[in-house]
Design a protein around this motif. Sequence first.
Motif, PDB file in Angstrom:
ATOM      1  N   GLN A 171      -1.142   6.522   1.859  1.00 18.54           N
ATOM      2  CA  GLN A 171      -2.560   6.799   2.099  1.00 18.54           C
ATOM      3  C   GLN A 171      -3.377   5.510   2.179  1.00 18.54           C
ATOM      4  N   SER A 172      -2.695   4.389   2.323  1.00 21.31           N
ATOM      5  CA  SER A 172      -3.314   3.064   2.455  1.00 21.31           C
ATOM      6  C   SER A 172      -4.070   2.612   1.208  1.00 21.31           C
ATOM      7  N   ARG A 173      -3.654   3.093   0.059  1.00 21.31           N
ATOM      8  CA  ARG A 173      -4.236   2.633  -1.203  1.00 21.31           C
ATOM      9  C   ARG A 173      -3.387   1.481  -1.730  1.00 21.31           C
TER      10      ARG A 173
ATOM     11  N   ASP B 197      -8.580   1.979  -0.903  1.00 22.42           N
ATOM     12  CA  ASP B 197      -8.276   1.486   0.446  1.00 22.42           C
ATOM     13  C   ASP B 197      -9.160   0.328   0.888  1.00 22.42           C
TER      14      ASP B 197
ATOM     15  N   LYS C 244       0.851  -1.191   0.000  1.00 18.79           N
ATOM     16  CA  LYS C 244       0.000   0.000   0.000  1.00 18.79           C
ATOM     17  C   LYS C 244       0.885   1.238   0.000  1.00 18.79           C
TER      18      LYS C 244
ATOM     19  N   THR D 274     -12.843  -1.967   7.409  1.00 22.10           N
ATOM     20  CA  THR D 274     -12.005  -0.987   6.725  1.00 22.10           C
ATOM     21  C   THR D 274     -11.352  -0.054   7.738  1.00 22.10           C
ATOM     22  N   ALA D 275     -12.123   0.426   8.714  1.00 25.29           N
ATOM     23  CA  ALA D 275     -11.576   1.316   9.753  1.00 25.29           C
ATOM     24  C   ALA D 275     -10.468   0.608  10.527  1.00 25.29           C
TER      25      ALA D 275
ATOM     26  N   LEU E  77      -7.285   0.399   8.296  1.00 21.45           N
ATOM     27  CA  LEU E  77      -6.637   1.706   8.185  1.00 21.45           C
ATOM     28  C   LEU E  77      -5.970   2.112   9.498  1.00 21.45           C
ATOM     29  N   LYS E  78      -6.607   1.791  10.619  1.00 23.13           N
ATOM     30  CA  LYS E  78      -6.010   2.091  11.926  1.00 23.13           C
ATOM     31  C   LYS E  78      -4.678   1.357  12.075  1.00 23.13           C
TER      32      LYS E  78
ATOM     33  N   ASP F 187      -2.779   0.199   9.654  1.00 30.10           N
ATOM     34  CA  ASP F 187      -1.809   0.775   8.712  1.00 30.10           C
ATOM     35  C   ASP F 187      -1.123   1.968   9.375  1.00 30.10           C
ATOM     36  N   ARG F 188      -1.920   2.846  10.000  1.00 30.84           N
ATOM     37  CA  ARG F 188      -1.374   4.045  10.656  1.00 30.84           C
ATOM     38  C   ARG F 188      -0.436   3.652  11.797  1.00 30.84           C
TER      39      ARG F 188
END
Length: 136
Positions: free
Chosen positions: A35-37, A60, A32, A70-71, A74-75, A77-78
Amino acid sequence: MFNRIKTEIGNAAPDGELHALIAAMPAALFIKDAQSRVLLMNPACEALWGIPFEAMRGNDGAAFFPAEQTAYFLKHDRIAFDSGEYTVYEEDLWHAGLGENRRLETHKQATYDEQGQPKMLIAMCVDITDRKRTEG
């Protein structure tokens, strides 16, 4: 670990060969951007997620997975980007083709540009659904 491997392979193989190596891996691998894409998925990842790379490229996953999943992705990933550490955790992933959640063990390692800014997230997933069901 991933950084060292990426550097060693990258120095030894042109991009076409690197893509061929990744495609041949039996483990589900994906990359990715900051931006997590999704930039890259191998065929094992396409099978595990039940989504072709061409559909996932540049997004994403919000269009394919439930909002709470998804949340969660993404969390994490961050967390990987912010900590700079190799992370391993378990997560559920909705597989529309199978009509069920699959339990995955996901490994992530962030990479950074020359200024220390997040660049890419190199990751792999292992389906541990059957093992978890057996453990009961």
